[in-house]
Structure formats: C-alpha cells, structure tokens
Design a protein around this motif. Structure first.
Motif, PDB file in Angstrom:
ATOM      1  N   ARG A 104     -29.539  17.552  17.363  1.00 32.16           N
ATOM      2  CA  ARG A 104     -28.765  18.602  18.030  1.00 32.16           C
ATOM      3  C   ARG A 104     -29.450  19.410  18.986  1.00 32.16           C
ATOM      4  O   ARG A 104     -30.490  19.961  18.965  1.00 32.16           O
ATOM      5  CB  ARG A 104     -27.658  19.373  17.277  1.00 32.16           C
ATOM      6  CG  ARG A 104     -26.634  18.429  16.278  1.00 32.16           C
ATOM      7  CD  ARG A 104     -25.998  19.193  15.374  1.00 32.16           C
ATOM      8  NE  ARG A 104     -26.813  19.683  14.188  1.00 32.16           N
ATOM      9  CZ  ARG A 104     -26.594  20.530  13.351  1.00 32.16           C
ATOM     10  NH1 ARG A 104     -25.281  21.075  13.177  1.00 32.16           N
ATOM     11  NH2 ARG A 104     -27.521  21.181  12.500  1.00 32.16           N
ATOM     12  N   LYS A 105     -28.421  19.759  20.091  1.00 31.33           N
ATOM     13  CA  LYS A 105     -28.862  20.888  21.041  1.00 31.33           C
ATOM     14  C   LYS A 105     -28.639  22.450  20.366  1.00 31.33           C
ATOM     15  O   LYS A 105     -27.729  22.516  19.619  1.00 31.33           O
ATOM     16  CB  LYS A 105     -28.331  20.763  22.534  1.00 31.33           C
ATOM     17  CG  LYS A 105     -28.760  19.444  22.991  1.00 31.33           C
ATOM     18  CD  LYS A 105     -28.123  19.500  24.439  1.00 31.33           C
ATOM     19  CE  LYS A 105     -28.695  18.276  25.134  1.00 31.33           C
ATOM     20  NZ  LYS A 105     -29.999  18.261  25.603  1.00 31.33           N
ATOM     21  N   GLU A 137     -25.918  27.885  11.350  1.00 24.21           N
ATOM     22  CA  GLU A 137     -26.181  26.422  11.363  1.00 24.21           C
ATOM     23  C   GLU A 137     -27.767  26.306  11.426  1.00 24.21           C
ATOM     24  O   GLU A 137     -28.506  25.675  10.816  1.00 24.21           O
ATOM     25  CB  GLU A 137     -25.553  25.407  12.080  1.00 24.21           C
ATOM     26  CG  GLU A 137     -24.174  25.281  11.659  1.00 24.21           C
ATOM     27  CD  GLU A 137     -23.384  24.723  12.696  1.00 24.21           C
ATOM     28  OE1 GLU A 137     -22.149  24.249  12.235  1.00 24.21           O
ATOM     29  OE2 GLU A 137     -23.609  24.622  13.872  1.00 24.21           O
ATOM     30  N   LEU A 138     -28.078  27.185  12.527  1.00 26.04           N
ATOM     31  CA  LEU A 138     -29.494  26.809  12.993  1.00 26.04           C
ATOM     32  C   LEU A 138     -30.456  27.793  11.894  1.00 26.04           C
ATOM     33  O   LEU A 138     -31.602  27.231  11.621  1.00 26.04           O
ATOM     34  CB  LEU A 138     -29.754  27.440  14.268  1.00 26.04           C
ATOM     35  CG  LEU A 138     -31.067  27.661  14.802  1.00 26.04           C
ATOM     36  CD1 LEU A 138     -31.577  26.300  14.939  1.00 26.04           C
ATOM     37  CD2 LEU A 138     -31.159  28.349  16.558  1.00 26.04           C
ATOM     38  N   ALA A 142     -34.646  27.177   7.923  1.00 27.22           N
ATOM     39  CA  ALA A 142     -35.238  27.686   6.375  1.00 27.22           C
ATOM     40  C   ALA A 142     -36.372  26.915   6.135  1.00 27.22           C
ATOM     41  O   ALA A 142     -37.392  27.697   5.698  1.00 27.22           O
ATOM     42  CB  ALA A 142     -33.871  27.556   5.452  1.00 27.22           C
ATOM     43  N   PRO A 143     -36.714  25.529   6.186  1.00 25.86           N
ATOM     44  CA  PRO A 143     -37.927  25.265   5.715  1.00 25.86           C
ATOM     45  C   PRO A 143     -39.074  25.292   6.530  1.00 25.86           C
ATOM     46  O   PRO A 143     -40.129  24.877   6.336  1.00 25.86           O
ATOM     47  CB  PRO A 143     -37.598  23.586   5.408  1.00 25.86           C
ATOM     48  CG  PRO A 143     -36.191  23.434   5.749  1.00 25.86           C
ATOM     49  CD  PRO A 143     -35.802  24.513   6.476  1.00 25.86           C
ATOM     50  N   TYR A 144     -38.729  25.636   7.908  1.00 23.63           N
ATOM     51  CA  TYR A 144     -39.821  26.048   8.802  1.00 23.63           C
ATOM     52  C   TYR A 144     -40.333  27.198   9.258  1.00 23.63           C
ATOM     53  O   TYR A 144     -40.703  27.584  10.125  1.00 23.63           O
ATOM     54  CB  TYR A 144     -39.278  24.883  10.139  1.00 23.63           C
ATOM     55  CG  TYR A 144     -38.677  23.707   9.662  1.00 23.63           C
ATOM     56  CD1 TYR A 144     -39.827  22.618   9.770  1.00 23.63           C
ATOM     57  CD2 TYR A 144     -37.656  23.210   9.491  1.00 23.63           C
ATOM     58  CE1 TYR A 144     -39.558  21.418   9.547  1.00 23.63           C
ATOM     59  CE2 TYR A 144     -37.146  21.942   9.444  1.00 23.63           C
ATOM     60  CZ  TYR A 144     -38.249  21.006   9.312  1.00 23.63           C
ATOM     61  OH  TYR A 144     -37.948  19.797   9.147  1.00 23.63           O
ATOM     62  N   ILE A 181     -35.622  33.168  13.780  1.00 25.23           N
ATOM     63  CA  ILE A 181     -35.564  34.692  14.244  1.00 25.23           C
ATOM     64  C   ILE A 181     -34.764  34.775  15.389  1.00 25.23           C
ATOM     65  O   ILE A 181     -34.934  34.043  16.511  1.00 25.23           O
ATOM     66  CB  ILE A 181     -36.999  34.920  14.485  1.00 25.23           C
ATOM     67  CG1 ILE A 181     -37.119  36.507  14.555  1.00 25.23           C
ATOM     68  CG2 ILE A 181     -37.727  34.349  15.353  1.00 25.23           C
ATOM     69  CD1 ILE A 181     -38.337  37.215  14.627  1.00 25.23           C
ATOM     70  N   THR A 182     -33.854  35.717  15.536  1.00 27.85           N
ATOM     71  CA  THR A 182     -33.040  36.092  16.711  1.00 27.85           C
ATOM     72  C   THR A 182     -33.714  37.042  17.479  1.00 27.85           C
ATOM     73  O   THR A 182     -34.685  37.478  16.851  1.00 27.85           O
ATOM     74  CB  THR A 182     -31.767  36.728  16.260  1.00 27.85           C
ATOM     75  OG1 THR A 182     -31.766  37.934  15.706  1.00 27.85           O
ATOM     76  CG2 THR A 182     -30.924  35.556  15.378  1.00 27.85           C
TER      77      THR A 182
END
Length: 261
Positions: free
Chosen positions: A79-80, A88-89, A94-96, A100-101
């Motif tokens: 997905r883009k 969702e992002l 989470a595993p990576y 961070i916004t």
C-alpha cells in the motif's frame, strides 16, 4: 565564509547529518528500519545533532517520517502511505522500530535539528504547519522547488519565535546555479542563491560532476553551506571536509562523528 544566516547553523561545521536516522548492523538484525522512531533515537543517542528525514502524508492527514511513497521496500506491504491512516501505519511499522510522526519527532527530540524533505505535493502545506513553531531547528528541502516553497509559505503562516525554517536548493535552482558557476555569470549565481541557506548535493549525478571547488567558493561567498550526500566511507568524509564542504549526509552518523569530531 560570511556568517550563516539562520540559527540552524549556529554551531561551526563540519556537520554530520544522520541520513534517515541511524540503523546499526545490530539494529538492522532486529528489524529496525530507516526513518523509524528507533532510528531517530539511535542517531540522537550516538550524538548526532541533525537528522535528515523525509515527509509523507497519511490518508487521515498526519505528516510522517517516511521516504518512499509506498510501504513495500521497508515493510513488504504494497500500500501507499497516502492510502493508510496513521494508526494503520503505526501497526505496520511496529516490528520495524515504530512509526514516528513529524510532530512526535520535534517534540520527543527537542535538542535535535531536522533536515526535512517534502516528498509529495500534498505534504507541503501540513508539513509547514507542523514545523512553523520550530523554524530555528528545521531545514526544508526537496528536489522540487515548488514543494519546498509551498512548505516554507505554510511554515511562515504558523511561525512563532523560532522564525522561518532554513532551506536548501531544489533541482531547478541547482541547475541555474551550476550554469552560473560554469559560465562565471555572477548575477545568475547571486540570483540562484537568493533565499537559499544550503546546497545539499551528490558529488556526481548521472556521470556529471556536481561538486567542485568553484561551486563551494561561490556558495560560501553568499553565506550558503554545502552538504554532500550520501557519504559512508571515512576517507571520503575527510577528503570532502578538506575540500571545504560544510556537512556530510551519511547512513553511519556514529562513524562520521568519530571521524570528523
């Protein structure tokens, strides 16, 4: 070189710009990705005072630090960024090392300056809105001068005591500048550098040399810094600094800090 025109450059060079944060080999083995919360935190922990990153906009209008316009290379999700919400992002990242916004980055790391690339037209206005109150420690960049200027206009409308962000030249501005330098047309050089605080460039692009002593001299004549990307070899770092370059954009900020400080 004249005194820099913006507080982003308040400390003397050379500068180390942590490219998309810092992901060590150990962190990578644990799944940490570039531009994640963990990568920014690692750069800060290593002593980096400037993080170079990229901005995209989620479907629900949140500015996030992410380079590609889709999630496939980093997470395997096709997905883009523009098609997913921030929540969702956050789950996907989470595993990576964690999402961070832009707002989180500026608030969680108040002693870090951010060099931010507007990667899409839609992100320029909201990006400027977020960075407006933090102008003293933000440099806005983009290959697109149009996106860069849109972000700066937006930031100006939301500025506080920090004033305007610094900015680097987009591709169109760089072409004009290089023509002026090559042909020794000082009015064109002066015009191209108007309102520019830094040149952030590769040594070469498509086989053409971009960086040169004449370019460095021209930039410094107008108080504009020169930063070169993406440099990971210590010998290249030393060579470029000796040449007169002011900053090194690198994937290995920890190594660069040991090499140059």
């Amino acid at each position: 070189m004249p005194e820099p025109r913006h507080p982003f450059f308040s400390t003397p060079p050379p500068r180390v710009l942590a490219h998309r944060g810092l992901v060590t080999a150990e962190d990578a083995a644990h799944g940490v990705a570039e531009n994640s919360f963990a990568a920014v935190a690692a750069a800060h922990a290593a002593g980096a005072t400037i993080v170079e990153s990229d901005c995209h906009l989620t479907r629900d209008g949140v500015v996030v630090l992410f380079h590609d316009d889709d999630l496939s290379r980093v997470t395997g999700d096709p997905r883009k960024v523009a098609d997913v919400t921030a929540d969702e992002l956050e789950t996907v990242m989470a595993p990576y090392g964690g999402l961070i916004t832009l707002e989180q980055a500026l608030e969680a790391f108040p002693t870090v300056a951010f060099n931010l690339d507007a990667k899409a037209e839609a992100v320029s206005e909201p990006m400027g809105r977020v960075i407006g109150p933090h102008g003293a420690r933000v440099l806005v960049s983009s290959f697109s001068d149009q996106r860069r200027r849109a972000a700066l206009r937006s930031a100006a409308g939301h500025a506080k005591d920090g004033g305007r962000p610094a900015t680097s030249a987009g591709t169109g501005t760089m072409v004009r500048l290089l023509v002026g330098v090559w042909l020794r047309l000082e009015p064109l050089v002066r015009s191209a550098l108007q309102g520019i605080d830094a040149l952030q460039i590769p040594e070469r692009q498509a086989g053409i040399r971009v960086l040169s002593p004449r370019l460095i001299t021209a930039a410094h004549r107008y108080g504009v810094e020169v930063h070169v990307w993406t440099i990971n070899d210590p010998e290249d770092m030393r060579r470029l600094i000796e040449m007169g370059v002011d900053g090194i954009v690198t994937d290995h900020a920890d190594l660069a800090l040991k090499t140059l400080t």
